[in-house]
Scaffold this motif. Structure first.
Motif, short mmCIF file in Angstrom:
data_model
loop_
_atom_site.label_atom_id
_atom_site.label_comp_id
_atom_site.label_asym_id
_atom_site.label_seq_id
_atom_site.Cartn_x
_atom_site.Cartn_y
_atom_site.Cartn_z
N VAL B 147 0.85 -1.20 0.00
CA VAL B 147 0.00 0.00 0.00
C VAL B 147 0.88 1.25 0.00
O VAL B 147 0.61 2.22 -0.69
N ARG B 148 1.95 1.20 0.78
CA ARG B 148 2.85 2.35 0.85
C ARG B 148 3.48 2.64 -0.52
O ARG B 148 3.65 3.79 -0.89
N ALA B 149 3.81 1.58 -1.23
CA ALA B 149 4.54 1.76 -2.48
C ALA B 149 3.61 1.96 -3.67
O ALA B 149 4.05 1.87 -4.81
N MET B 150 2.35 2.21 -3.41
CA MET B 150 1.43 2.43 -4.53
C MET B 150 1.91 3.61 -5.36
O MET B 150 2.39 4.60 -4.82
N ASP B 151 1.75 3.50 -6.65
CA ASP B 151 2.23 4.54 -7.55
C ASP B 151 1.52 5.86 -7.26
O ASP B 151 0.29 5.92 -7.27
N PRO B 152 2.29 6.92 -6.97
CA PRO B 152 1.65 8.21 -6.66
C PRO B 152 0.80 8.73 -7.82
O PRO B 152 -0.20 9.42 -7.58
N VAL B 153 1.20 8.40 -9.05
CA VAL B 153 0.40 8.87 -10.18
C VAL B 153 -0.98 8.21 -10.16
O VAL B 153 -2.01 8.85 -10.37
N LEU B 154 -0.99 6.92 -9.83
CA LEU B 154 -2.26 6.21 -9.78
C LEU B 154 -3.11 6.71 -8.61
O LEU B 154 -4.34 6.78 -8.70
N THR B 155 -2.44 7.04 -7.53
CA THR B 155 -3.16 7.61 -6.38
C THR B 155 -3.81 8.93 -6.78
O THR B 155 -4.98 9.18 -6.48
N ASP B 156 -3.03 9.78 -7.46
CA ASP B 156 -3.58 11.06 -7.93
C ASP B 156 -4.74 10.83 -8.88
O ASP B 156 -5.74 11.54 -8.84
N THR B 157 -4.57 9.83 -9.76
CA THR B 157 -5.64 9.53 -10.70
C THR B 157 -6.92 9.18 -9.95
O THR B 157 -7.99 9.73 -10.23
N SER B 158 -6.80 8.28 -8.98
CA SER B 158 -7.97 7.86 -8.23
C SER B 158 -8.60 9.03 -7.50
O SER B 158 -9.82 9.19 -7.47
N ARG B 159 -7.75 9.87 -6.94
CA ARG B 159 -8.29 11.03 -6.21
C ARG B 159 -9.01 11.99 -7.15
O ARG B 159 -10.10 12.46 -6.85
N SER B 160 -8.36 12.27 -8.30
CA SER B 160 -8.94 13.29 -9.16
C SER B 160 -10.23 12.79 -9.80
O SER B 160 -11.11 13.58 -10.09
N TYR B 161 -10.36 11.48 -10.00
CA TYR B 161 -11.63 10.96 -10.53
C TYR B 161 -12.58 10.56 -9.42
O TYR B 161 -13.57 9.90 -9.66
N ARG B 162 -12.21 10.94 -8.22
CA ARG B 162 -13.09 10.75 -7.06
C ARG B 162 -13.50 9.30 -6.88
O ARG B 162 -14.64 9.01 -6.52
N VAL B 163 -12.55 8.41 -7.14
CA VAL B 163 -12.78 6.99 -6.85
C VAL B 163 -12.40 6.78 -5.39
O VAL B 163 -11.22 6.88 -5.04
N ARG B 164 -13.41 6.58 -4.55
CA ARG B 164 -13.15 6.59 -3.10
C ARG B 164 -13.81 5.41 -2.41
O ARG B 164 -14.58 4.68 -3.01
N GLY B 165 -13.51 5.29 -1.13
CA GLY B 165 -14.21 4.33 -0.26
C GLY B 165 -14.06 2.90 -0.71
O GLY B 165 -12.99 2.47 -1.13
N ALA B 166 -15.18 2.16 -0.60
CA ALA B 166 -15.15 0.73 -0.90
C ALA B 166 -14.71 0.47 -2.34
O ALA B 166 -13.98 -0.47 -2.62
N LEU B 167 -15.15 1.35 -3.24
CA LEU B 167 -14.81 1.18 -4.65
C LEU B 167 -13.29 1.29 -4.85
O LEU B 167 -12.69 0.49 -5.56
#
Lengths: 268, 262, 330
Positions: B147-167
């Protein structure tokens, strides 16, 4: 909405990072407006904080001071009306999802019903010319095609503002020209507002209706230049226009001055 | 046509050749001798069918052992993944717990057997606790790292597309950490198997581990060998099943790596 | 300070290969772990690195800041938090024991255990047990590594052997090492030799597999580069074989060292040959809870020492390797 109300309004935005040797001022103070339906290119010397600016715009990074307003509301978290396309296409797509699921996931997050979602995905993927690749995985595609998937995802999201962070920096020249035309087409077809960050001067002039030239760090807007090229752009004829050459030479000069640190206040 | 058949024959030959040779050598070396320590393969095979294929051993020793192993490992995986994703996604929690977790991981799992025997007494709970207390760490720490090493770009992607919570958990965090999680599970399985055996060697009157030690103490060497053989088979089957599951779960991972390597 | 944090962050169960520790940058950055999950029957304990398919971070991105990357200020903060975690854990133990949630004969207070640890450290019995454990561990590890290096190189270099041994290796490797404890006891009695059989078994396979991957990798790399440049064999050894195979071997060594320690103490506990493990069993049956807990803490410390030590070796030996170098550059 009145024609002269900005859709996106950036006011005295600045960003300072805590650094090892004291704070580092990445963005000095940036202000600009983007009106609905515009295609604005942001160009600046490398390391001028383009990505930082973009992250602040997208609500991914809180600015140190100043504000970003989207459609009259302050941006403090990733806004609903904005879609992002990142430079690192290989890292911004979920490698464990197919093209279809990659494009569909943001819609699922938004609660779009299944049938509608699938239709929107297919439309968007068709728009970028990848209808045949719906069920492949991104890593099975070439770099240019992966970036098309990222664009399709942004398009399917139906944003009011499409923000692109040097999306074509890592693709070859041939593909790049195709993708540039794709962006122009999507912009026109969907009537979306596009903010396109690039370090490529030609690209900014070719694509943009307006070009914002940034200074080097601490960054300010060095020039806000309207691109008075005909709306119908074509890789061959547009780039051969004398006006194109004039504009790119002008922007080039500005960038060179920015690199030397001769920041000049923006003049219209 | 003939070449494919030939090729298949050759690979079967390669796969079976050395094992067949080894068994033959074993048979030859033990032929005619009545060595206590090294019974002939025939005797071991005989002991195997007599000991481990008898209904009362299957229901009384083998299945309970395997059930404890299965439940223990499952618990470890669930606890490890759930806690690991929570810790991995919370920087302050990670910083708070990391040194302690490092220490717990460094403790050889087997020394927890005596501790848990003291605390819980000798029963199935203790055996399960032994398995979980030893095999949860690789899953937990690998999940945290994944989890720590998750790609920051992918994290930003998920955040910016508001993919949150259980999904986001289901479609982003878990798959992103899955290569590390699977590596942790692989370790968890082998540690779990070891601890299953050990917990039974120590404090039990039934189970695979107990039986093997019992045979050794009674100098029932062929039976003991057959027990080792059974444990080996369990280990191999578990590894093979894991391999299958891993191929399925991480098919995207292996595929993308192959592409990246050209 | 940043390095310190990286050390802590980078440590992983069973250890990753060198490439897994750093923040991943581009494809091929972590060559040593490339075969980890990819090839069938990959090494069991190597954590694969998250993939970055096609993730070429071109020029401008290289200098970009990443959110969440610990800066020097945060590294200090996280060390303090970690210390707080340790203190909290110790306090919880003390309070739970004081409240007598469990019978105090089974769960002594931390302070009691610590005091006992101090007295224990003053006894010759402790030091001779520790010495026995360390000797068994070192001997077992050395035998396993040397045997695996020799066998791995021979098998790895001969394609016929590689093919012929694959099924056997795949069958023998997952056999739980404790399964052979009764056999070892039967052959060697309650002795160090019996323990060594167990201690050597699992690490041997661990290193062997790593050596096989290393040699296989040298093969492809060598064909790609060295031959076309026409290097002599000595220079080839220096420029191709060592740089390519060493990371695999070192990773195998690091994993093997941890496994060997676990097995050493397991063997002492189960077989009863002299060492910390046997002492633990003595305290268990006494029952002498403070002594038992004190020795469990000792085994944890030993484990930590082995982890840190082998990681330091790895850094030293592989300091030139990109995956290690990257760690230092924040």
């Amino acid at each position: 909405m009145a024609e002269n109300t900005p859709l996106l309004s950036v006011r005295e935005l600045s960003k300072t990072y805590p650094g090892a040797n004291g704070p580092v001022e990445a963005i000095g103070s940036i202000s600009f407006d983007v009106h609905p339906g515009e295609l604005v290119c942001i160009v600046g010397p490398s390391g001028c904080g383009k990505t930082t600016l973009l992250k602040c715009l997208a609500g991914l990074l809180p600015p140190t001071s100043g504000s970003v307003m989207l459609d009259g509301a302050e941006v403090s978290a990733p806004p609903k009306k904005m879609a992002l396309v990142f430079q690192e296409y290989g890292r911004s797509l979920y490698p464990w999802l197919t093209v279809r699921d990659n494009v569909a996931l943001p819609l699922k997050a938004r609660g779009v019903p299944r049938a509608e979602r699938l239709a929107a995905v297919e439309r968007a993927v068709e728009e970028v010319g990848l209808a045949h690749a719906l069920d492949t995985y991104p890593w099975q595609l070439s770099g240019g095609m992966q970036q098309r998937v990222a664009i399709a995802r942004a398009v399917a999201y139906q944003p009011e503002v499409l923000v692109m962070d040097e999306p074509f920096a890592a693709v070859d020249a041939q593909t790049r020209a195709d993708l540039e035309d794709l962006v122009r087409r999507v912009w026109k077809d969907l009537g979306v507002t596009v903010l396109f960050v690039t370090h490529d001067i030609d690209e900014s002039v070719y694509l943009g209706g307006r070009v914002l030239v940034l200074s080097s760090s601490p960054t300010v807007v060095q020039e806000d230049l309207a691109i008075d090229l005909p709306a119908e752009r074509d890789q061959l004829t547009t780039r051969a226009l004398p006006r194109f050459t004039e504009l790119r030479t002008h922007v080039y000069g500005q960038i060179q001055r920015a690199k030397r640190g001769e920041a000049v206040p923006a003049v219209r | 046509m003939r070449t494919t058949a030939r090729r298949a024959l050759v690979s079967v030959g390669f796969a079976a050749g050395l094992p067949a040779l080894l068994v033959a050598a074993w048979a030859l070396a033990t032929q005619g001798t009545t060595s206590l320590y090294f019974p002939s393969p025939a005797r071991v095979a005989q002991a195997f069918t007599r000991t481990w294929l008898a209904p009362e051993t299957i229901t009384g020793d083998v299945l309970p052992s395997l059930a404890r192993f299965g439940i223990g490992v499952l618990l470890s995986i669930v606890i490890g993944v759930v806690a690991g994703t929570a810790i991995g996604a919370t920087p302050w929690l990670r910083a708070l717990l990391e040194p302690m977790l490092e220490f717990f991981r460094a403790i050889p799992p087997v020394v927890l057997v005596p501790v848990l025997m003291l605390l819980l007494g000798i029963d199935d709970t203790m055996k399960l606790a032994v398995i979980v207390s030893g095999s949860v760490w690789p899953v937990l720490l690998n999940t945290i790292e994944g989890v720590r090493a998750m790609d920051p770009v992918l994290t930003d992607t998920s955040r910016s597309y508001r993919v949150r919570g259980a999904l986001a958990y289901r479609y982003f965090v878990l798959p992103a950490a899955s290569p590390q999680i699977m590596a942790g599970i692989r370790l968890c399985l082998s540690i779990g198997l070891i601890l299953m055996v050990i917990s039974e060697m120590f404090a039990s009157s039934s189970g695979l581990g107990y039986q093997i030690v019992y045979f050794q103490r009674q100098y029932m060497v062929a039976e003991m060998w057959s027990g080792i053989l059974l444990l080996g088979l369990v280990g191999v089957v578990v590894a093979a099943v894991f391999q299958l599951v891993e191929r399925r779960v991480l098919h995207w991972y292996h595929g993308s790596r192959e592409v990246a390597r050209g | 300070m940043t390095q310190q944090t990286d050390m802590v962050n980078g440590s992983r169960p069973g250890g990753g290969s060198p490439g897994t520790r750093a923040v991943p940058v581009g494809p091929g950055a972590g060559r040593p772990d490339a075969p980890a999950g990819a090839a069938p029957g990959a090494p069991a304990d190597v954590t694969p690195r998250a993939p970055r398919p096609g993730g070429r971070s071109a020029g401008p991105a290289a200098g970009r800041r990443r959110t969440g990357r610990p800066g020097p200020a945060r590294a200090g903060g996280s060390a303090a938090l970690g210390a707080l975690g340790v203190v909290g854990c110790v306090l919880t133990w003390e309070v739970v024991a004081l409240a007598e949630v469990v019978n105090p004969a089974y769960l002594p207070r931390f302070t009691t255990t610590a005091a006992r640890l101090v007295t224990e450290l003053g006894t010759p019995r402790f030091w001779s047990a520790l010495g026995d454990t360390v000797v068994t561990w070192a001997l077992g590890l050395a035998i396993a590594v040397v045997a695996a290096l020799v066998a791995g190189t021979v098998i790895g270099l001969v394609p016929f052997l590689r093919r012929a041994t694959r099924s056997t290796v795949e069958f023998l490797r997952p056999i739980p090492s404790v399964a052979i404890i009764p056999l070892a006891v039967l052959i060697a009695g309650l002795s160090r030799e019996a323990a060594l059989v167990v201690v050597v078994y699992a690490p041997f396979w661990q290193v062997l597999i790593q050596v096989l991957y290393g040699v296989a990798d040298v093969d492809t790399v060598a064909q790609d580069t060295a031959r076309s440049f026409g290097l002599g064999w000595l220079r080839r050894l220096h420029h191709v074989v060592l740089p390519t195979a060493l990371p695999y071997v070192i990773t195998g060594f690091r994993l093997a060292a941890s496994i060997a320690l676990v097995l050493t103490i397991t063997a002492e506990l189960v077989i009863g040959n002299p060492g910390i493990g046997r002492q633990i069993d003595v305290y268990r049956s006494a029952p002498d809870a403070p002594g038992l807990y004190a020795l469990v803490l000792v085994t944890g410390a030993l484990g930590l020492l082995v982890n840190l030590g082998t990681r330091a070796v790895e850094r030293r030996v592989l300091h030139w390797h990109p995956s290690v170098r990257k760690e230092g550059a924040a």
